[in-house]
Design a protein around this motif. Structure first.
Motif, PDB file in Angstrom:
ATOM      1  N   ASP A  16       0.853  -1.191   0.000  1.00 39.77           N
ATOM      2  CA  ASP A  16       0.000   0.000   0.000  1.00 39.77           C
ATOM      3  C   ASP A  16       0.890   1.242   0.000  1.00 39.77           C
ATOM      4  O   ASP A  16       1.648   1.468   0.939  1.00 39.77           O
TER       5      ASP A  16
ATOM      6  N   ARG B  80      -0.352   4.361  -0.408  1.00 42.39           N
ATOM      7  CA  ARG B  80      -1.143   5.564  -0.132  1.00 42.39           C
ATOM      8  C   ARG B  80      -0.590   6.369   1.036  1.00 42.39           C
ATOM      9  O   ARG B  80      -0.428   7.587   0.910  1.00 42.39           O
TER      10      ARG B  80
ATOM     11  N   ASN C 178       5.940  -2.465  -6.390  1.00 44.39           N
ATOM     12  CA  ASN C 178       4.637  -2.718  -7.008  1.00 44.39           C
ATOM     13  C   ASN C 178       4.730  -2.732  -8.530  1.00 44.39           C
ATOM     14  O   ASN C 178       4.142  -3.582  -9.191  1.00 44.39           O
TER      15      ASN C 178
ATOM     16  N   SER D  63       0.276   6.398  -7.443  1.00 44.87           N
ATOM     17  CA  SER D  63      -0.392   5.692  -6.341  1.00 44.87           C
ATOM     18  C   SER D  63      -1.794   5.275  -6.739  1.00 44.87           C
ATOM     19  O   SER D  63      -2.235   4.149  -6.452  1.00 44.87           O
ATOM     20  N   THR D  64      -2.509   6.151  -7.419  1.00 44.39           N
ATOM     21  CA  THR D  64      -3.868   5.847  -7.866  1.00 44.39           C
ATOM     22  C   THR D  64      -3.871   4.731  -8.898  1.00 44.39           C
ATOM     23  O   THR D  64      -4.706   3.817  -8.834  1.00 44.39           O
TER      24      THR D  64
ATOM     25  N   GLN E 139      -1.619   2.385  -9.300  1.00 51.89           N
ATOM     26  CA  GLN E 139      -1.259   1.112  -8.666  1.00 51.89           C
ATOM     27  C   GLN E 139      -2.399   0.563  -7.826  1.00 51.89           C
ATOM     28  O   GLN E 139      -2.557  -0.646  -7.716  1.00 51.89           O
ATOM     29  N   GLN E 140      -3.185   1.442  -7.254  1.00 53.33           N
ATOM     30  CA  GLN E 140      -4.310   1.002  -6.428  1.00 53.33           C
ATOM     31  C   GLN E 140      -5.324   0.219  -7.255  1.00 53.33           C
ATOM     32  O   GLN E 140      -5.962  -0.691  -6.752  1.00 53.33           O
ATOM     33  N   ARG E 141      -5.455   0.555  -8.526  1.00 55.85           N
ATOM     34  CA  ARG E 141      -6.370  -0.191  -9.401  1.00 55.85           C
ATOM     35  C   ARG E 141      -5.973  -1.656  -9.506  1.00 55.85           C
ATOM     36  O   ARG E 141      -6.826  -2.527  -9.622  1.00 55.85           O
TER      37      ARG E 141
END
Length: 171
Positions: free
Chosen positions: A9, A11, A68, A157-158, A160-162
């Motif tokens: 994570d 974030r 990531n 970050s956004t 990778q969050q997907r």
């Protein structure tokens, strides 16, 4: 069948990095305004001191984002542009070498280097007539670097969050 990649994570470290970067830029603006009003130049020096925690937070974020990106792309990733390419879900079907990174990455890096150079020159030229010129230039570069840097951190970050959220494969 669901697609899921176990990612770190990014974030929290991203938010901390963005906050500290914004704080460095805000302090740089405050110090320059204070300089123009004839105040103490120590305010500008404080921006230089604040860069260290911002740099540590960014390195922690970048380390996790790089991990990531390698997990997503299965490709050696070492630079911010490569992290962007690996993290962009819209380019997932494009061969890695043909993927495109954000055009904002280079201006961010150049603005950051110009800010650091301006800070160094500003410190060397303390109590001289050109001090205010370099203080102002450094501040302009700091604001530009902070804005671009925060955008790049947020966007990677956004993206990778997907990949971290389980999603249904489309048929």
């Amino acid at each position: 069948m669901d697609t899921y990649i176990d990612l770190r994570d990014v974030r929290l470290t991203g938010y901390v990095s963005q906050g500290l970067i914004a704080l460095v830029a805000a302090e740089s603006v405050w110090g320059t305004v204070n300089d123009w009003q004839g105040g103490s130049s120590s305010w500008s020096f404080l921006a230089i001191v604040l860069i260290l925690p911002a740099a540590v937070a960014f390195v922690l974020w970048f380390r996790n984002a790089t991990h990531n990106a390698e997990a997503i792309a299965l490709h050696g990733v070492r630079m911010v542009s490569q992290v962007w390419k690996a993290s962009d879900p819209e380019q997932r079907d494009v061969p890695f070498d043909q993927r495109v990174a954000s055009p904002l990455i280079k201006p961010w890096q150049y603005a950051f280097l110009a800010m650091v150079l301006g800070d160094v020159l500003e410190s060397l030229l303390l109590d001289t007539p050109v001090y205010l010129v370099f203080s102002t230039l450094s501040t302009v570069c700091a604001v530009a670097a902070a804005g671009l840097g925060c955008f790049v951190i947020w966007r990677i970050s956004t993206m990778q969050q997907r990949f971290a959220v389980p999603q249904r494969k489309r048929r």
